[in-house]
Motif scaffolding. Structure first.
Motif, short mmCIF file in Angstrom:
data_model
loop_
_atom_site.label_atom_id
_atom_site.label_comp_id
_atom_site.label_asym_id
_atom_site.label_seq_id
_atom_site.Cartn_x
_atom_site.Cartn_y
_atom_site.Cartn_z
N ARG A 1 37.88 33.82 19.58
CA ARG A 1 38.86 34.00 19.91
C ARG A 1 38.54 33.98 21.88
N ALA A 2 39.14 34.44 22.40
CA ALA A 2 39.38 33.45 23.83
C ALA A 2 40.59 34.92 25.12
N GLY A 3 39.99 34.73 26.04
CA GLY A 3 40.62 35.92 26.48
C GLY A 3 40.39 35.26 28.18
N LEU A 4 42.12 36.84 28.78
CA LEU A 4 42.14 35.84 30.78
C LEU A 4 41.98 37.25 31.10
N ASN A 5 41.72 37.32 32.23
CA ASN A 5 41.75 38.81 32.89
C ASN A 5 42.45 37.96 34.36
N LEU A 6 43.16 38.11 34.66
CA LEU A 6 43.91 38.29 36.42
C LEU A 6 44.42 39.23 37.31
N ALA A 7 43.45 39.53 38.11
CA ALA A 7 43.61 40.83 39.04
C ALA A 7 43.57 40.43 40.51
N SER A 8 43.95 41.62 40.90
CA SER A 8 43.74 42.02 42.72
C SER A 8 42.21 42.08 42.95
N ASN A 9 42.12 42.02 44.13
CA ASN A 9 40.63 42.38 44.36
C ASN A 9 40.98 44.54 44.67
N ALA A 10 39.94 45.06 43.58
CA ALA A 10 40.68 46.18 43.21
C ALA A 10 39.57 46.99 44.19
N VAL A 11 38.89 46.69 45.12
CA VAL A 11 37.53 46.92 46.74
C VAL A 11 38.87 46.99 47.74
N PRO A 12 39.32 47.72 48.63
CA PRO A 12 39.52 46.86 49.72
C PRO A 12 38.86 46.60 50.60
N ASP A 13 39.38 45.57 51.69
CA ASP A 13 38.26 44.72 52.97
C ASP A 13 37.33 45.86 53.70
N ALA A 14 37.68 47.33 53.88
CA ALA A 14 37.02 48.06 54.40
C ALA A 14 36.00 48.79 53.64
N MET A 15 35.64 48.45 52.44
CA MET A 15 34.89 49.14 51.83
C MET A 15 33.88 47.79 50.93
N ILE A 16 34.14 46.49 51.65
CA ILE A 16 33.01 45.32 50.73
C ILE A 16 31.92 45.71 50.69
N ASN A 17 30.83 45.47 50.26
CA ASN A 17 29.40 45.69 50.59
C ASN A 17 29.08 44.26 50.14
N PRO A 18 28.21 43.48 51.00
CA PRO A 18 27.74 42.26 50.76
C PRO A 18 26.81 42.45 49.72
N LEU A 19 25.59 43.42 49.89
CA LEU A 19 24.92 43.46 48.82
C LEU A 19 25.34 44.09 46.29
N PHE A 20 26.72 44.46 46.95
CA PHE A 20 27.45 44.98 46.14
C PHE A 20 28.87 44.31 45.61
N PRO A 21 29.08 42.71 45.76
CA PRO A 21 30.02 42.06 45.82
C PRO A 21 30.67 41.82 44.50
N ALA A 22 32.00 43.28 44.76
CA ALA A 22 32.52 43.39 43.31
C ALA A 22 33.99 42.77 43.65
N ILE A 23 34.06 41.19 43.58
CA ILE A 23 35.38 40.97 44.71
C ILE A 23 35.84 40.02 43.68
N VAL A 24 35.96 39.85 41.93
CA VAL A 24 36.36 38.78 41.43
C VAL A 24 37.51 38.94 40.94
N GLU A 25 38.27 38.31 40.39
CA GLU A 25 39.98 38.79 40.86
C GLU A 25 40.59 38.20 39.35
N LYS B 1 34.32 31.31 41.71
CA LYS B 1 34.42 31.72 43.23
C LYS B 1 35.33 32.04 43.80
N ALA B 2 34.98 33.80 44.00
CA ALA B 2 35.79 34.64 44.80
C ALA B 2 35.17 34.87 46.16
N THR B 3 35.69 34.78 47.57
CA THR B 3 35.69 35.10 48.91
C THR B 3 36.13 36.20 49.69
N ALA B 4 35.21 36.26 50.20
CA ALA B 4 36.13 37.50 51.19
C ALA B 4 34.86 38.33 51.98
N ASN B 5 35.88 38.80 53.60
CA ASN B 5 35.05 39.28 54.85
C ASN B 5 34.84 40.86 54.68
#
Length: 78
Positions: free
Chosen positions: A2-26, A52-56
């Motif tokens: 089996r195989a899978g692929l997930n393509l999404a946009s970042n669900a966490v708005p930039d104003a809410m990003i927390n460096p201790l919980f980087p839930a930014i994988v797209e 790797k995903a990156t955000a500010n």
């Protein structure tokens, strides 16, 4: 197999990003395989790769996150 692929946009708005919980994988990719051992059970293996995903943050901190997970399982029905 089996195989899978997930393509999404970042669900966490930039104003809410927390460096201790980087839930930014797209996106992530998965693959797995299983093998049935007669009636006794089943062996399964799987791997997940999130590139790797990156955000500010609003404070100007650049955070990044990548992930690699593996799993090996034995299942015995009863």
């Amino acid at each position: 197999m089996r195989a899978g692929l997930n393509l999404a946009s970042n669900a966490v708005p930039d104003a809410m990003i927390n460096p201790l919980f980087p839930a930014i994988v797209e996106r992530h990719y998965t693959a797995g395989v299983g093998y049935k051992l007669e009636d006794a059970g089943e062996i399964n293996a799987a791997i997940t790769l999130a590139p790797k995903a990156t955000a500010n943050t609003p404070q100007g901190v650049v955070i990044s996150h990548r992930q690699l997970n593996g799993q090996l399982m034995y299942s015995h029905p009863f």
